[in-house]
Structure formats: structure tokens, C-alpha cells
Design a protein around this motif. Structure first.
Motif, PDB file in Angstrom:
ATOM      1  N   GLU A 320     -30.130   0.932   0.745  1.00 48.13           N
ATOM      2  CA  GLU A 320     -30.199   2.409   0.947  1.00 48.13           C
ATOM      3  C   GLU A 320     -29.115   2.971   1.775  1.00 48.13           C
ATOM      4  O   GLU A 320     -28.625   4.086   1.546  1.00 48.13           O
ATOM      5  N   GLN A 321     -29.140   2.310   2.931  1.00 53.23           N
ATOM      6  CA  GLN A 321     -27.893   2.932   3.973  1.00 53.23           C
ATOM      7  C   GLN A 321     -26.586   2.725   3.259  1.00 53.23           C
ATOM      8  O   GLN A 321     -25.856   3.833   3.372  1.00 53.23           O
ATOM      9  N   LEU A 322     -26.314   1.632   2.677  1.00 53.98           N
ATOM     10  CA  LEU A 322     -24.947   1.648   2.058  1.00 53.98           C
ATOM     11  C   LEU A 322     -24.840   2.628   0.700  1.00 53.98           C
ATOM     12  O   LEU A 322     -23.865   3.005   0.665  1.00 53.98           O
ATOM     13  N   ILE A 323     -25.558   2.767   0.129  1.00 56.06           N
ATOM     14  CA  ILE A 323     -25.591   3.899  -1.120  1.00 56.06           C
ATOM     15  C   ILE A 323     -25.298   5.154  -0.221  1.00 56.06           C
ATOM     16  O   ILE A 323     -24.496   5.960  -0.761  1.00 56.06           O
ATOM     17  N   GLY A 324     -26.157   5.484   0.913  1.00 54.61           N
ATOM     18  CA  GLY A 324     -25.695   6.619   1.623  1.00 54.61           C
ATOM     19  C   GLY A 324     -24.352   6.766   2.202  1.00 54.61           C
ATOM     20  O   GLY A 324     -23.851   8.039   2.178  1.00 54.61           O
ATOM     21  N   LEU A 325     -23.573   5.691   2.140  1.00 49.40           N
ATOM     22  CA  LEU A 325     -22.414   5.692   2.776  1.00 49.40           C
ATOM     23  C   LEU A 325     -21.346   5.912   1.568  1.00 49.40           C
ATOM     24  O   LEU A 325     -20.415   6.568   1.587  1.00 49.40           O
ATOM     25  N   ILE A 326     -21.680   5.507   0.420  1.00 49.63           N
ATOM     26  CA  ILE A 326     -20.981   5.292  -0.891  1.00 49.63           C
ATOM     27  C   ILE A 326     -21.070   6.831  -1.460  1.00 49.63           C
ATOM     28  O   ILE A 326     -19.924   7.347  -1.835  1.00 49.63           O
ATOM     29  N   ARG A 327     -22.193   7.420  -1.455  1.00 55.25           N
ATOM     30  CA  ARG A 327     -22.480   8.478  -2.015  1.00 55.25           C
ATOM     31  C   ARG A 327     -23.634   9.288  -1.335  1.00 55.25           C
ATOM     32  O   ARG A 327     -24.770   9.320  -1.606  1.00 55.25           O
ATOM     33  N   PRO A 328     -23.153   9.980  -0.266  1.00 57.55           N
ATOM     34  CA  PRO A 328     -23.966  10.729   0.844  1.00 57.55           C
ATOM     35  C   PRO A 328     -24.827  11.722  -0.052  1.00 57.55           C
ATOM     36  O   PRO A 328     -25.960  11.851   0.442  1.00 57.55           O
ATOM     37  N   GLN A 329     -24.692  12.308  -1.097  1.00 58.09           N
ATOM     38  CA  GLN A 329     -25.446  13.359  -1.695  1.00 58.09           C
ATOM     39  C   GLN A 329     -26.817  12.670  -2.347  1.00 58.09           C
ATOM     40  O   GLN A 329     -27.630  13.219  -2.644  1.00 58.09           O
ATOM     41  N   ARG A 330     -26.660  11.247  -2.657  1.00 57.57           N
ATOM     42  CA  ARG A 330     -27.988  10.491  -3.195  1.00 57.57           C
ATOM     43  C   ARG A 330     -28.928  10.330  -2.134  1.00 57.57           C
ATOM     44  O   ARG A 330     -30.146  10.257  -2.670  1.00 57.57           O
ATOM     45  N   ILE A 331     -28.617   9.984  -1.099  1.00 53.83           N
ATOM     46  CA  ILE A 331     -29.589   9.760   0.006  1.00 53.83           C
ATOM     47  C   ILE A 331     -29.447  10.682   1.144  1.00 53.83           C
ATOM     48  O   ILE A 331     -28.884  10.115   2.193  1.00 53.83           O
ATOM     49  N   ALA A 332     -29.589  11.955   1.287  1.00 56.66           N
ATOM     50  CA  ALA A 332     -29.228  12.933   2.274  1.00 56.66           C
ATOM     51  C   ALA A 332     -29.903  12.867   3.507  1.00 56.66           C
ATOM     52  O   ALA A 332     -29.475  13.063   4.714  1.00 56.66           O
ATOM     53  N   ARG A 333     -31.191  11.978   3.383  1.00 56.01           N
ATOM     54  CA  ARG A 333     -31.809  12.051   4.681  1.00 56.01           C
ATOM     55  C   ARG A 333     -31.417  11.031   5.646  1.00 56.01           C
ATOM     56  O   ARG A 333     -31.825  10.788   6.828  1.00 56.01           O
ATOM     57  N   LEU A 334     -30.399  10.234   5.120  1.00 51.43           N
ATOM     58  CA  LEU A 334     -29.923   9.148   6.109  1.00 51.43           C
ATOM     59  C   LEU A 334     -28.932   9.689   6.918  1.00 51.43           C
ATOM     60  O   LEU A 334     -28.201  10.556   6.612  1.00 51.43           O
ATOM     61  N   VAL A 335     -28.881   9.119   8.259  1.00 49.12           N
ATOM     62  CA  VAL A 335     -27.895   9.425   9.212  1.00 49.12           C
ATOM     63  C   VAL A 335     -26.996   8.212   9.363  1.00 49.12           C
ATOM     64  O   VAL A 335     -27.560   7.254   9.498  1.00 49.12           O
ATOM     65  N   HIS A 336     -25.733   8.692   9.586  1.00 47.86           N
ATOM     66  CA  HIS A 336     -24.771   7.610   9.724  1.00 47.86           C
ATOM     67  C   HIS A 336     -23.822   8.107  11.094  1.00 47.86           C
ATOM     68  O   HIS A 336     -23.873   8.820  11.288  1.00 47.86           O
ATOM     69  N   PRO A 337     -23.215   6.768  11.637  1.00 48.63           N
ATOM     70  CA  PRO A 337     -23.350   5.555  11.044  1.00 48.63           C
ATOM     71  C   PRO A 337     -24.902   4.814  11.105  1.00 48.63           C
ATOM     72  O   PRO A 337     -25.499   5.294  11.910  1.00 48.63           O
ATOM     73  N   VAL A 338     -24.703   3.779  10.424  1.00 53.59           N
ATOM     74  CA  VAL A 338     -26.274   3.094  10.477  1.00 53.59           C
ATOM     75  C   VAL A 338     -26.703   2.299  11.453  1.00 53.59           C
ATOM     76  O   VAL A 338     -25.806   1.219  11.825  1.00 53.59           O
ATOM     77  N   HIS A 339     -27.691   2.599  12.061  1.00 53.55           N
ATOM     78  CA  HIS A 339     -28.375   1.543  13.151  1.00 53.55           C
ATOM     79  C   HIS A 339     -29.941   1.603  13.159  1.00 53.55           C
ATOM     80  O   HIS A 339     -30.476   2.474  13.680  1.00 53.55           O
ATOM     81  N   VAL A 340     -30.210   0.598  12.420  1.00 53.07           N
ATOM     82  CA  VAL A 340     -31.705   0.493  12.213  1.00 53.07           C
ATOM     83  C   VAL A 340     -32.305  -0.947  12.926  1.00 53.07           C
ATOM     84  O   VAL A 340     -31.446  -2.166  12.572  1.00 53.07           O
ATOM     85  N   VAL A 341     -33.202  -0.901  13.441  1.00 56.15           N
ATOM     86  CA  VAL A 341     -33.977  -2.208  14.154  1.00 56.15           C
ATOM     87  C   VAL A 341     -35.258  -2.259  14.016  1.00 56.15           C
ATOM     88  O   VAL A 341     -35.976  -1.261  14.121  1.00 56.15           O
ATOM     89  N   TYR A 342     -35.688  -3.253  13.571  1.00 55.16           N
ATOM     90  CA  TYR A 342     -36.986  -3.222  13.041  1.00 55.16           C
ATOM     91  C   TYR A 342     -38.141  -4.424  13.992  1.00 55.16           C
ATOM     92  O   TYR A 342     -37.405  -5.199  14.548  1.00 55.16           O
ATOM     93  N   PRO A 343     -39.205  -4.058  14.397  1.00 49.09           N
ATOM     94  CA  PRO A 343     -39.932  -5.060  15.149  1.00 49.09           C
ATOM     95  C   PRO A 343     -40.411  -6.084  14.072  1.00 49.09           C
ATOM     96  O   PRO A 343     -40.175  -6.097  12.857  1.00 49.09           O
ATOM     97  N   CYS A 344     -40.917  -7.171  14.749  1.00 45.43           N
ATOM     98  CA  CYS A 344     -41.399  -8.293  13.732  1.00 45.43           C
ATOM     99  C   CYS A 344     -42.783  -8.728  14.121  1.00 45.43           C
ATOM    100  O   CYS A 344     -43.428  -8.031  14.765  1.00 45.43           O
ATOM    101  N   LYS A 345     -43.582  -9.678  13.359  1.00 42.66           N
ATOM    102  CA  LYS A 345     -44.660  -9.894  13.778  1.00 42.66           C
ATOM    103  C   LYS A 345     -44.887 -11.337  13.698  1.00 42.66           C
ATOM    104  O   LYS A 345     -44.582 -12.151  13.112  1.00 42.66           O
ATOM    105  N   LEU A 346     -45.856 -11.720  14.669  1.00 46.19           N
ATOM    106  CA  LEU A 346     -46.153 -13.283  14.941  1.00 46.19           C
ATOM    107  C   LEU A 346     -47.245 -13.600  13.856  1.00 46.19           C
ATOM    108  O   LEU A 346     -48.426 -12.747  13.791  1.00 46.19           O
ATOM    109  N   ILE A 347     -46.856 -14.610  13.039  1.00 44.02           N
ATOM    110  CA  ILE A 347     -48.009 -15.123  12.260  1.00 44.02           C
ATOM    111  C   ILE A 347     -48.801 -16.529  12.822  1.00 44.02           C
ATOM    112  O   ILE A 347     -47.813 -17.472  12.832  1.00 44.02           O
TER     113      ILE A 347
END
Length: 358
Positions: A320-347
Motif C-alpha cells: 500500500e505504501q509503495l502504491i502511494g509512492l507510485i500513484r499518490p492519488q490512489r492512496i492519499a491518506r498515506l504520508v511519505h516518506p514511509v516509516h512504519v514500525v509494528y509491535p510483535c506478539k509472544l506466542i
């Protein structure tokens, strides 16, 4: 609008004629581009519905300056049948997440395995992207850490988003996880079971992911005032075979650890095999933990306690972030440059238990 319907399959020209607009306007509506008034959008969508028009993705690709195809590039070694094929689960999970995001956004996905041992892998990858008119790349670690790769992509204007790269700086679009926090949580989990002799198997040397997971392991020890025995820290390669070798070495020590935390599931399953070969019972005599939560972790016996890295979600976000870079009008809600960090879960599963009383 008129009501005449063509007997053949409808084309974009038919939609434009029925809606009374230009072909360009139809294309802008179908691509969700900004700047088309609501009334015109309604006319176009009504014509699409009336004609039962389905956009031809291949034709749109050929006509578009920026292609509606994304490449998923990842490391791959061409090996003999009896060699270690570690990492396949990792790349397959990424493909699932990337494909889902592409389908939701009208893009195609091309898996692009790269032989990490090839001297010309950067040239090969760039040539494939340009020859196949691929719009951009999602690059999975460790391939994204190849020296000179991102410079080459920047040189040719090829958009990209990296998954878990070494460089988390502002100039590198990326999706990552908090490696240190996740590894610390796992080590704390083992300490909570009463383990004080915890072995650790590192991943590839020079990898940020590998180093931060070790730092998490070390941070948990420091927080509990526990010393790290250097003999219990082994250098692996994120492969089953290296995990088996490191596991054999750790369990053969005169004073072996009571728990082993491997930096990924491939190596953790290697430790399980080493323990079985040595007649060491899991978890009665040694606890084993991994990282990633691939299918290997679930199907191992006993099933592995591990860290669930949200790989599908990360790949989905990266697309989704890449599509936002290629075609910004497709996914306007994204902010660039892209920096997303997710948490993890212990199983928590059956491969971890309290150590034997001594």
C-alpha cells in the motif's frame, strides 16, 4: 445517457461514449484520481455498471507510464535438493500479504527471487524491473541490505519500500518491527519460567535485525542482574542447518544452557533436531524458543514458543505504501516518506517449561 449496449465486450471507449465524457476522464475515475466532480464520477460508474465493463489490467499497463505491477524481491539461493532451503516460509508469508494488497488495489504482483550469491544480482534485478516495466519494488530483508542496491534503484528512479532493512533512516521507505522489544520480551518470558542459563543463537552477521534481537536478549539479562556466558552465545545464519549446528554445540557443553532462544524459527527447529539427536528432552531438559511464528513453529514437535512477527500485515502495508509512492492519488491518506514500525506478539507453546531442579 443513451441506452444502447454493444453486443461485444465493452471497452473504455464505450464507457466514455455512454457517459458523454473523454476516455481520459473514465481512466481517472477508474483509478480513483482526484479532481473529477462527483456528478461526472456518477455518470462514469453508471456507464460501467450498465455495460458490465471490466477494465483490462494488461491493456492499462501497456498504456500507462507507471505500470500497475509490483515486484516482491527477496533473497533466494539456488541449492541442491539435499541442501538447506531456509527462508521459504518467510518469503511465502510475505507473498500472501503482498498479493492481497495488490488485488485490493488493482495491481499485479511478480515474485522476484534473487540469488544472493550472484555477483551481478543488483544488475539483474534492475534489468528485470526495467524490461518488465514493473512500477516499483517491495524488498524483503536481507536482500534490501545488499550494498549498492538502493543507490541503483534511486539512480533509475525505481520506487521501493523495504521490509526490515538495516537502514531505518528517514531516506529509506520501510516497514519494520521493534526487534529489540520483542527479543527482550521473549527473554523475560524464559526468565519468568526460572531460567538463568539462557543460550542465544544470532542470525546473519552485519544484520540490524540480528543485532537488535541480541540486544533485546542482553537487555533482559541486564534488567535482572544476570551475567551472559559467552559460551552460550552462538553465531548462526538464520538457516535450519546453522541452528542445528549451534544447538548441537550448545547442548554438548559441559554446562549447557537450560533454555535456547534462536533468532528465527528455522534455527530454533534446527535446535530441536539437534536435541533429538542427542537424546535431550524438550522442554524437560532444555526449553527452545524461536522468532517469526512461521508454520515450522506450529508443526514442530513440541510446537515452538516464538515471537509472532506480523509478516502478512507488513507486506500488505509495504505494498500500500509503495502504491502511494507510485500513484499518490490512489492512496492519499498515506504520508511519505514511509516509516512504519509494528509491535510483535509472544506466542507461548509447549517447547518452554521450567528448568529441572538442581
Amino acid at each position: 445517457m443513451t441506452s444502447a449496449l454493444p453486443k461485444r465486450a465493452a471497452t473504455i471507449r464505450d464507457v466514455a461514449a455512454l457517459a458523454g465524457v473523454s476516455i481520459k476522464t473514465v481512466s481517472r475515475v477508474l483509478n480513483s484520481e482526484a479532481g473529477v466532480v462527483a456528478e461526472t464520477q456518477a455518470l462514469v460508474r453508471a456507464a460501467v455498471a450498465q455495460l458490465n465493463y471490466t477494465p483490462n489490467l494488461s491493456a492499462r499497463n501497456l498504456a500507462s507510464v507507471v505500470e500497475a505491477t509490483i515486484g516482491l524481491a527477496y533473497s533466494h539461493m539456488r541449492l541442491d535438493d539435499d541442501d538447506d532451503r531456509g527462508g521459504y516460509q518467510y518469503s511465502l508469508i510475505l507473498q500472501i500479504g503482498a498479493l492481497e494488497a495488490c488485488q485490493q488495489n488493482g495491481f499485479g504482483l511478480i515474485p522476484m527471487p534473487c540469488d544472493v550469491r550472484a555477483a551481478d544480482k543488483i544488475e539483474q534485478l534492475v534489468a528485470q524491473v526495467r524490461e518488465r516495466r514493473i512500477g516499483g519494488l517491495v524488498i524483503a530483508a536481507p536482500l534490501g541490505n545488499t550494498p549498492g542496491l538502493l543507490d541503483a534503484l534511486n539512480k533509475y528512479g525505481i520506487p521501493y519500500v523495504c521490509i526490515n532493512p538495516n537502514d531505518l533512516g528517514p531516506l529509506t521507505p520501510h516497514v519494520a518491527i521493534d526487534e529489540l522489544a520483542a527479543a527482550r520480551e521473549m527473554t523475560e518470558h524464559l526468565i519468568g519460567f526460572g531460567h538463568r542459563k539462557i543460550g542465544f543463537i544470532k542470525g546473519i552477521q552485519g544484520s540490524r535485525v540480528s543485532e537488535e534481537r541480541y540486544q533485546g536478549y542482553a537487555a533482559a539479562h541486564a534488567a535482572h542482574g544476570l551475567a551472559i556466558n559467552p559460551q552460550w552465545v552462538m553465531q548462526g545464519e538464520f538457516t535450519f542447518r546453522s541452528g542445528m549446528a549451534c544447538g548441537h554445540a550448545l547442548l554438548s557443553l559441559a554446562a549447557p544452557p537450560t533454555a535456547i532462544f534462536a533468532s528465527n524459527d528455522d534455527m530454533a527447529v534446527g535446535v530441536v533436531h539437534a536435541a533429538n539427536a542427542l537424546g535431550v528432552r524438550i522442554p524437560a531438559e532444555v526449553s527452545v524458543a524461536g522468532f517469526d511464528d512461521t508454520e515450522l513453529a506450529r508443526f514442530s514437535w513440541p510446537p515452538l514458543t516464538t515471537i509472532r512477527q506480523p509478516l502478512e500485515r507488513m507486506a500488505h502495508t509495504a505494498v500500500e505504501q509503495l502504491i502511494g509512492l507510485i500513484r499518490p492519488q490512489r492512496i492519499a491518506r498515506l504520508v511519505h516518506p514511509v516509516h512504519v514500525v509494528y509491535p510483535c506478539k509472544l506466542i507461548s507453546r509447549a517447547s518452554v517449561a521450567a528448568p529441572l531442579a538442581t
